[in-house]
Design a protein around this motif. Structure first.
Motif, PDB file in Angstrom:
ATOM      1  N   VAL A 252       1.028  -1.111  -0.328  1.00  0.00           N
ATOM      2  CA  VAL A 252       0.070  -0.382  -0.050  1.00  0.00           C
ATOM      3  C   VAL A 252       0.463   1.091   0.032  1.00  0.00           C
ATOM      4  O   VAL A 252       1.879   1.325   0.610  1.00  0.00           O
ATOM      5  CB  VAL A 252      -1.108  -0.089   1.271  1.00  0.00           C
ATOM      6  CG1 VAL A 252      -1.964   1.423   1.231  1.00  0.00           C
ATOM      7  CG2 VAL A 252      -1.933  -1.127   0.815  1.00  0.00           C
TER       8      VAL A 252
ATOM      9  N   LEU B 142      -6.142  -3.651   3.816  1.00  0.00           N
ATOM     10  CA  LEU B 142      -5.436  -3.254   3.274  1.00  0.00           C
ATOM     11  C   LEU B 142      -3.982  -3.787   4.028  1.00  0.00           C
ATOM     12  O   LEU B 142      -4.053  -3.509   5.123  1.00  0.00           O
ATOM     13  CB  LEU B 142      -4.642  -1.360   2.915  1.00  0.00           C
ATOM     14  CG  LEU B 142      -6.358  -0.803   2.297  1.00  0.00           C
ATOM     15  CD1 LEU B 142      -6.091  -0.135   2.255  1.00  0.00           C
ATOM     16  CD2 LEU B 142      -6.255  -1.417   0.883  1.00  0.00           C
TER      17      LEU B 142
ATOM     18  N   LEU C  43      -0.557   1.487   5.521  1.00  0.00           N
ATOM     19  CA  LEU C  43      -1.132   2.309   6.192  1.00  0.00           C
ATOM     20  C   LEU C  43      -1.225   3.513   4.916  1.00  0.00           C
ATOM     21  O   LEU C  43      -0.349   4.497   4.949  1.00  0.00           O
ATOM     22  CB  LEU C  43      -1.038   2.518   7.542  1.00  0.00           C
ATOM     23  CG  LEU C  43      -1.501   3.636   8.473  1.00  0.00           C
ATOM     24  CD1 LEU C  43      -2.982   3.241   8.094  1.00  0.00           C
ATOM     25  CD2 LEU C  43      -1.119   3.897   9.523  1.00  0.00           C
TER      26      LEU C  43
ATOM     27  N   PRO D  85      -7.498   6.200   4.677  1.00  0.00           N
ATOM     28  CA  PRO D  85      -7.858   4.930   4.344  1.00  0.00           C
ATOM     29  C   PRO D  85      -9.057   5.205   4.019  1.00  0.00           C
ATOM     30  O   PRO D  85      -9.543   3.926   3.952  1.00  0.00           O
ATOM     31  CB  PRO D  85      -7.439   4.082   5.563  1.00  0.00           C
ATOM     32  CG  PRO D  85      -7.716   5.280   6.306  1.00  0.00           C
ATOM     33  CD  PRO D  85      -6.236   6.600   5.978  1.00  0.00           C
TER      34      PRO D  85
ATOM     35  N   CYS E  19      -6.955  -1.383   7.417  1.00  0.00           N
ATOM     36  CA  CYS E  19      -5.585  -1.593   7.891  1.00  0.00           C
ATOM     37  C   CYS E  19      -5.177  -2.342   9.163  1.00  0.00           C
ATOM     38  O   CYS E  19      -5.307  -2.517   9.672  1.00  0.00           O
ATOM     39  CB  CYS E  19      -5.369  -0.040   8.114  1.00  0.00           C
ATOM     40  SG  CYS E  19      -5.896   1.421   6.394  1.00  0.00           S
TER      41      CYS E  19
ATOM     42  N   ASP F  26      -1.470  -3.799   9.840  1.00  0.00           N
ATOM     43  CA  ASP F  26       0.341  -3.979   9.245  1.00  0.00           C
ATOM     44  C   ASP F  26       1.424  -3.813  10.275  1.00  0.00           C
ATOM     45  O   ASP F  26       0.590  -3.311  11.059  1.00  0.00           O
ATOM     46  CB  ASP F  26       0.700  -2.290   8.618  1.00  0.00           C
ATOM     47  CG  ASP F  26       2.179  -2.609   7.597  1.00  0.00           C
ATOM     48  OD1 ASP F  26       2.851  -3.792   7.400  1.00  0.00           O
ATOM     49  OD2 ASP F  26       2.357  -1.626   6.818  1.00  0.00           O
TER      50      ASP F  26
ATOM     51  N   SER G 133       4.409   3.082   1.427  1.00  0.00           N
ATOM     52  CA  SER G 133       4.365   3.029   3.435  1.00  0.00           C
ATOM     53  C   SER G 133       4.684   2.740   4.275  1.00  0.00           C
ATOM     54  O   SER G 133       5.351   3.700   4.891  1.00  0.00           O
ATOM     55  CB  SER G 133       2.450   2.510   3.302  1.00  0.00           C
ATOM     56  OG  SER G 133       2.229   3.244   4.912  1.00  0.00           O
TER      57      SER G 133
ATOM     58  N   THR H 119      -8.213   0.460  11.801  1.00  0.00           N
ATOM     59  CA  THR H 119      -6.686   0.476  11.026  1.00  0.00           C
ATOM     60  C   THR H 119      -5.610  -0.535  13.147  1.00  0.00           C
ATOM     61  O   THR H 119      -6.244  -0.896  14.118  1.00  0.00           O
ATOM     62  CB  THR H 119      -5.620   1.332  11.821  1.00  0.00           C
ATOM     63  OG1 THR H 119      -6.468   2.575  10.640  1.00  0.00           O
ATOM     64  CG2 THR H 119      -4.268   1.902  11.228  1.00  0.00           C
TER      65      THR H 119
END
Length: 297
Positions: free
Chosen positions: A85, A104, A107, A111, A116, A118, A155, A278
């Protein structure tokens, strides 16, 4: 793990008879055979999907938003997992228009309510700098992702560099950031330029898994011992760094954990119709043989 936001995902919940039990997984086509993170992520996602009686439809990031729309509009895929992303990712508007669950890996700056997931790369950059500063290193250089990653607004690459430089400023430690390609020649030229301009650098953070072997080889070529002359902290998959000839101090990218969690998250959205917000996984540093206090002058 941090979690921000939890809102109803309108239209995401599908009745059992409407579901195909297929998820679309968007992977970067440019990933080479040595991209361990991508391989581990995909392997974990396939395993997690199979355990839940789901199949994965692999799409390449280069196919763009049109491929996502085709996969969903033709009722092939119930939901989407997107890797690689970017900060201003052009796929976000397309994903919002699909009306299906999407997660995703990364980040983006905006968004817009998409899920999200990660590693917290900003915290990872700060953790690497803090480890070396705590050992007494006063000038640390970051060898970041290849230049193309920054040009496209990756990202993870951008967030790690920001966390690294912010922590250096907070601690009053000198920092230098560099980026080059993955070849031995480019690493040799990059290190030559680094030490010519900044001979006081005694610590390196390497966030470029494919360039890492070349960096280690070039340090040896220059007659620099790790950690006797230069301490090194790697950011990458633990499977790559823990089993090298020199066990490397590392902040591991938990690719397998993220891959499995991404699939579980999308299936969870299908089951209960809620978006996960997130989630950033807290980084962990394993101190090994490649980092030590700097040698006294």
């Amino acid at each position: 793990m941090r979690k921000r936001g939890h809102q109803q995902y309108a239209g995401a919940r599908l009745a059992a008879g409407q579901r195909t039990n297929v998820l679309a997984l968007v992977v970067p086509l440019r990933a080479g055979p040595h991209d361990v993170v991508v391989r581990e992520f995909v392997a974990a996602a396939i395993s997690a999907a199979g355990a839940r009686d789901h199949a994965l439809l692999l799409l390449t990031a280069e196919e763009g938003p049109a491929a996502l729309r085709r996969a969903v509009s033709s009722s092939v895929a119930d939901g989407v997992v997107v890797m690689d992303v970017e900060a201003a990712d052009p796929r976000v508007p397309a994903l919002l228009g699909l009306g299906r669950p999407a997660v995703l890996i990364g980040l983006p700056d905006r968004p817009h309510g998409l899920g999200c997931l990660d590693l917290d790369f900003a915290a990872a950059g700060a953790l690497c700098l803090g480890h070396l500063a705590g050992l007494g290193h006063e000038h640390v250089a970051l060898i970041g992702s290849p230049p193309a990653a920054y040009r496209r607004g990756s990202s993870s690459a951008t967030r790690l560099a920001l966390g690294f430089t912010a922590e250096a400023a907070r601690r009053g430690v000198r920092s230098t950031t560099l980026a080059w390609g993955n070849t031995h020649r480019r690493s040799l030229r990059g290190l030559d330029a680094l030490f010519a301009r900044h001979p006081g650098v005694t610590g390196l953070v390497v966030h470029n898994e494919t360039a890492l072997p070349a960096v280690l080889a070039c340090l040896h070529h220059r007659g620099l011992r790790v950690p006797g002359d230069v301490s090194l902290v790697a950011v990458g998959p633990d499977s790559l760094t823990a089993h090298s000839l020199l066990e490397l101090t590392c902040v591991a990218i938990p690719a397998r954990e993220i891959g499995a969690l991404a699939v579980e998250t999308v299936i969870g959205q299908l089951d209960d119709g809620t978006a996960p917000g997130t989630r950033l996984l807290a980084p962990k540093l394993a101190a090994r043989a490649s980092s030590a206090p700097p040698r006294l002058p």
